[in-house]
Write a protein that holds these residues in place. Structure first.
Motif, mmCIF file in Angstrom:
data_model
loop_
_atom_site.group_PDB
_atom_site.id
_atom_site.type_symbol
_atom_site.label_atom_id
_atom_site.label_comp_id
_atom_site.label_asym_id
_atom_site.label_seq_id
_atom_site.Cartn_x
_atom_site.Cartn_y
_atom_site.Cartn_z
ATOM 1 N N SER A 43 -0.443 0.432 -5.964
ATOM 2 C CA SER A 43 -1.099 -0.158 -4.729
ATOM 3 C C SER A 43 -2.233 0.743 -4.611
ATOM 4 C CB SER A 43 0.038 -0.204 -3.751
ATOM 5 O OG SER A 43 0.499 1.220 -3.635
ATOM 6 N N TYR A 44 -3.174 0.247 -4.005
ATOM 7 C CA TYR A 44 -4.262 1.144 -3.758
ATOM 8 C C TYR A 44 -4.660 0.440 -2.400
ATOM 9 C CZ TYR A 44 -7.385 -2.976 -5.137
ATOM 10 O OH TYR A 44 -7.847 -4.309 -5.130
ATOM 11 N N ALA A 45 -5.623 1.137 -1.512
ATOM 12 C CA ALA A 45 -6.163 0.816 -0.330
ATOM 13 C C ALA A 45 -7.274 0.038 -0.509
ATOM 14 C CB ALA A 45 -6.648 1.886 0.616
ATOM 15 N N ARG B 245 0.838 -1.156 0.072
ATOM 16 C CA ARG B 245 0.138 0.078 -0.051
ATOM 17 C C ARG B 245 0.861 1.349 0.210
ATOM 18 N NH1 ARG B 245 -4.082 1.385 4.597
ATOM 19 N NH2 ARG B 245 -4.719 3.119 3.224
ATOM 20 N N PRO B 246 0.365 2.092 -0.645
ATOM 21 C CA PRO B 246 0.901 3.258 -0.400
ATOM 22 C C PRO B 246 0.851 3.848 1.086
ATOM 23 C CG PRO B 246 -1.212 4.032 -1.429
ATOM 24 C CD PRO B 246 -0.932 2.427 -1.335
ATOM 25 N N ASN B 247 1.765 4.970 1.506
ATOM 26 C CA ASN B 247 1.965 5.180 2.915
ATOM 27 C C ASN B 247 0.540 5.787 3.488
ATOM 28 O OD1 ASN B 247 4.670 5.224 3.187
ATOM 29 N ND2 ASN B 247 4.779 7.103 2.253
ATOM 30 N N PRO B 248 0.387 5.131 4.529
ATOM 31 C CA PRO B 248 -0.981 5.290 5.305
ATOM 32 C C PRO B 248 -0.910 6.853 5.341
ATOM 33 C CG PRO B 248 0.773 4.404 7.009
ATOM 34 C CD PRO B 248 1.310 4.595 5.496
ATOM 35 N N SER C 43 -11.777 1.447 -10.405
ATOM 36 C CA SER C 43 -10.813 2.571 -10.721
ATOM 37 C C SER C 43 -9.855 2.225 -9.672
ATOM 38 C CB SER C 43 -11.603 3.879 -10.507
ATOM 39 O OG SER C 43 -12.471 4.424 -11.334
ATOM 40 N N ALA C 44 -10.076 1.993 -8.439
ATOM 41 C CA ALA C 44 -8.981 1.982 -7.633
ATOM 42 C C ALA C 44 -8.165 0.663 -7.951
ATOM 43 C CB ALA C 44 -9.733 1.559 -6.080
ATOM 44 N N ARG C 45 -8.939 -0.363 -8.550
ATOM 45 C CA ARG C 45 -8.134 -1.608 -8.915
ATOM 46 C C ARG C 45 -7.287 -1.413 -10.019
ATOM 47 N NH1 ARG C 45 -12.666 -4.251 -7.373
ATOM 48 N NH2 ARG C 45 -13.700 -4.216 -9.551
ATOM 49 N N ALA C 46 -7.947 -0.705 -11.029
ATOM 50 C CA ALA C 46 -7.239 -0.446 -12.218
ATOM 51 C C ALA C 46 -5.938 0.553 -12.087
ATOM 52 C CB ALA C 46 -8.373 0.155 -13.185
ATOM 53 N N SER C 47 -5.963 1.248 -11.012
ATOM 54 C CA SER C 47 -5.163 2.631 -10.938
ATOM 55 C C SER C 47 -3.833 1.979 -10.964
ATOM 56 C CB SER C 47 -5.492 3.080 -9.335
ATOM 57 O OG SER C 47 -5.006 2.289 -8.584
#
Lengths: 603, 210
Positions: free
Chosen positions: A346-348, A51-54, A339-343
């Motif tokens: 990493s996504y939350a 994941r990107p930084n929290p 969209s999150a998955r397709a980004s």
């Protein structure tokens, strides 16, 4: 109005620190007790990609923290709150919150209720007239039906005015602006009764004024609108391939009274229209059910998650026709999740965001005072948001609080509240939070809300130069120096929440949830540069639906604006747009969008 | 009214901390309405007009209602251009609201034209009326306004108390300042009140009392 003592709550911190404090990835250790189990939970989540930084923790002064603590304690109610604990008497709203719900669930307005969660049960989806799962315990207490009759609440939960009232006549200047969105109650009242008795009626005149605007909404002959076009063009517009142009040319008609649509009880033809609309929604509901795939089974029919294939050949068309209300939450959720998955990176995940929510909700935010100030004045004519500190207001506070911490660079900004409130009428607080985060990250809301509003300015600049060209009205507006910043700021920041009727807003959201993208993701290797990229794409690429909807509003008022003066143009454009014919309005938005898409392709 | 269009237009900007009651003040003054239950936070700006006669002469007020949250200040600054008067609003039942006035007046001084009239309004007079708790005494507020060379008045949008007074005072003061009403500025006001590139006159320090 806020109780007097909440003023003293707010008066404790005069200077809040807005510094964003970079923190390493240690989570959940705020300045006060946080959920200790959160980090462990997170680690165990099988995320495919790191994941990107929290979210950073915002540094907060002792004073602001004290204020935050105080404010949050007012909202701790939820279930079984003992008000004595916080030294705050309950708001003087008598009556058991759930009394109505449990007594006569079948009489509740149809198709509402998907707000309980993003879930939609299949039986629910079969018939929009079936009451949503009202038996869900979480519903209880969220809404406040005290003193409200069910027939006075529309299908979305807005309380309709009880009876028409003539405005007090002692205003010395009758030259009032048209309905302002802030006067939502009187607006609803006026819309329901055509505004006829509320403003001096005037005959049609070419010189448009804010007064004649009311006449437009009520009994302005639609022929007058068309008469400003050449007869040839009007005739040509009847040809099938000119359908879009005709929609736009006749955009002023969306303000025309559709007899009965707004006053059903009194008009038989309205019932037929309403029945027709109902029948259509039932058939659309079935189509949407068939497009949906269950990706996660919920427990006891709750929490079921659906997915929609974005490549489905009919999806786009069906979205423009309007997502059936009972499928709205599931569809919006699915579009943003896709969209999150397709980004790509990493996504939350849903689970990660949920645990973020649970962690952040107990941390102090320097914005709590401001949020507390705005919560009671957000969509407060809605059945969910009436009761101070409780029900929908409590959820709204918690969600905004978490968002203010999740996006430390933005913090809480006025305008977020109506977005969150709209979502809360479809989702529970955790899913509302997920939706907001994803709207920010994948639909460009972070772009629009960028500190200093520079990106918003660029977006509005795009609107003016790429969408408003080739129109007579553009020259008028530009000569008058009526710039989009003056009238469209609210449209973009609240996604039209305070500008057009709720039903029309939802339809814009339908399209935006599917078709919107984040401008920054298109901005090339250096997303911090807002300049037009080598590909020639405008900075606000991705926000076309918002531009199209804004252009449609200009179309609606075209004839009034063309020879308007500064005052009238400002009044018209900064006021509530009393759209009566939502289908026509969406048709204009669609036509504007297609026109723009075709223009892009032809380059 | 035939002469309506020919009335001189005065541009008034209303600023002040969030929740002070700027929009309520204007809604009562311009439309004679008061409905706390349907109030919303102002996003961006709102626009209102009102006719007003002072010393037997009529004026048209173009009133710009701004958002109170600090974040929106960057948007509000562009509206100062051509403003004849700036009304700074605070809530007399809220000390914090009063304490923020320094910044708001500074904001007005640095963005509005040098001669623009600055006026202070305390709101929610009804809340402190009999037995209520005032967070700011009348004397303190008056002294502060005087130190800023600004007029002062306390109003209640709820009860209509003094609701016209600030506007009468401001217009009365504007017409005392011929530079403000000179053709040049008036023309600019009418033609480009929303110029984005308006940097605002920076020459404001000479206005201070000290």
């Amino acid at each position: 109005m806020a109780p007097a003592d909440s003023q003293s709550v707010r008066s404790s911190s005069s200077r809040r620190r807005r510094t964003n404090h970079e923190r390493p990835r240690t989570r959940g250790s705020g300045t006060e007790a946080a959920h200790v189990d959160t980090p462990a939970q997170l680690d165990s989540i099988p995320a495919a990609v790191p994941r990107p930084n929290p979210p950073n923790i915002r540094l907060i002064s002792a004073e602001a923290e004290k204020e935050s603590q105080k404010v949050r304690s007012l909202y701790t109610s939820g279930e079984g709150l003992n008000w004595e604990d916080v030294g705050e008497p309950p708001p003087p709203l008598g009556g058991a919150p759930s009394q109505f719900t449990s007594d006569s669930p079948l009489e509740l307005p149809p198709t509402r209720g998907t707000h309980v969660s993003s879930s939609v049960t299949l039986t629910d989806g079969d018939d929009p007239n079936l009451p949503a799962p009202w038996t869900d315990q979480r519903t209880e207490g969220i809404e406040d039906w005290d003193g409200i009759n069910v027939e006075d609440v529309d299908r979305y939960g807005f309380i309709l005015p009880a009876k028409p009232q003539t405005r007090t006549a002692n205003s010395e200047d009758s030259d009032n602006a048209p309905d302002s969105p802030r006067k939502s109650r009187s607006t609803l009242r006026k819309m329901a009764y055509g505004g006829n008795s509320l403003t001096p009626r005037r005959g049609p005149s070419r010189k448009s004024s804010a007064r004649s605007l009311h006449s437009h909404a009520s009994d302005f002959s639609t022929a007058t609108y068309r008469s400003s076009r050449s007869p040839m063009r009007t005739a040509m517009n009847l040809l099938p391939h000119n359908r879009d142009r005709r929609l736009v040319d006749e955009a002023g008609d969306v303000l025309a009274m559709q007899p009965g649509l707004t006053n059903i009880a009194e008009d038989e033809s309205a019932e037929i229209l309403a029945d027709e609309a109902k029948r259509k929604e039932v058939s659309r509901t079935e189509k949407w059910r068939r497009m949906a795939t269950v990706v996660k089974q919920g427990e006891d029919g709750q929490g079921m998650v659906f997915e929609f294939d974005l490549k489905h050949p009919k999806l786009l068309k069906r979205v423009w026709k309007g997502i059936p209300d009972c499928w709205r939450s599931a569809a919006w959720f699915s579009f943003l999740a896709s969209s999150a998955r397709a980004s790509g990176d990493s996504y939350a995940t849903d689970e990660q965001l949920k645990s973020d929510f649970l962690r952040l909700v107990d941390e102090p935010s320097p914005d709590d005072g401001q949020i507390d100030l705005d919560v009671p004045r957000t969509i407060n004519q809605h059945i969910m948001f009436r009761r101070r500190y409780r029900g929908g207001q409590r959820l709204l506070f918690r969600v905004l609080h978490c968002v203010s911490l999740y996006f430390p660079n933005t913090g809480y900004v006025q305008g977020m509240a109506p977005l969150a409130a709209t979502l809360l009428s479809y989702y529970d607080e955790e899913n509302c939070f997920i939706m907001l985060v994803r709207l920010w990250e994948y639909r460009g809301l972070d772009w629009l809300y960028t500190a200093g509003f520079e990106k918003l300015m660029e977006t509005l600049q795009d609107f003016e130069t790429l969408w408003l060209t080739d129109r007579e009205v553009t020259k008028t507006l530009s000569d008058l120096s009526v710039q989009p910043m003056a009238y469209a700021t609210r449209w973009y920041l609240t996604l039209f929440n305070l500008a057009i009727p709720f039903a029309a807003q939802l339809r814009i959201w339908d399209a935006f949830m599917l078709l919107g993208t984040s401008p920054k993701s298109k901005a090339g290797p250096d997303p911090s540069e807002g300049e037009t990229t080598d590909s020639g794409e405008p900075p606000s690429k991705g926000l076309e639906i918002l531009h199209a909807a804004s252009a449609a509003i200009i179309d609606v008022y075209n004839d009034s604006l063309v020879d308007s003066d500064f005052e009238n143009a400002m009044k018209i454009l900064t006021s509530w747009v009393p759209i009566k014919d939502v289908e026509h309005f969406i048709g204009v938005v669609h036509a504007e969008w297609k026109r723009h898409e075709n223009k892009q392709k032809s380059f | 009214m035939a002469s309506e269009d020919s009335l001189p237009v005065l541009k008034i900007l209303v600023i002040g901390p969030s929740g002070a009651g700027k929009s309520s003040l204007l809604l009562r003054y311009c439309d004679d309405q008061f409905d706390p239950e349907s109030s919303t936070a102002t996003i961006g700006i709102d626009f209102k007009t009102k006719k007003l006669a002072v010393h037997g002469k009529g004026y048209r007020l173009n009133i710009f209602d701004t958002a109170g949250q600090e974040r929106y200040r960057t948007l509000s600054t562009s509206y100062y251009r051509g403003a004849h008067g700036v009304i700074v609003v605070y809530d007399i039942s809220n000390r914090k609201s009063f304490l923020s006035l320094d910044r708001w007046i500074e904001e007005a001084r640095s963005n509005a034209s040098e001669n623009a009239v600055i006026y202070l309004v305390g709101t929610k007079l009804d809340k402190v009326a009999p037995g209520g708790t005032r967070a700011v005494s009348l004397e303190e507020a008056k002294a502060f306004a005087a130190s800023q060379e600004a007029g002062y008045c306390e109003v209640s949008a709820k009860t209509r108390t003094n609701i016209k007074q600030p506007f009468v005072d401001v217009v009365g003061e504007i017409v005392q300042r011929p530079q403000l009403l000179s053709g040049e500025l008036a023309k600019r006001t009418a033609s480009s009140p929303l110029d984005l590139n308006a940097g605002g006159s920076q020459a404001s320090s000479s206005y201070c009392s000290c």
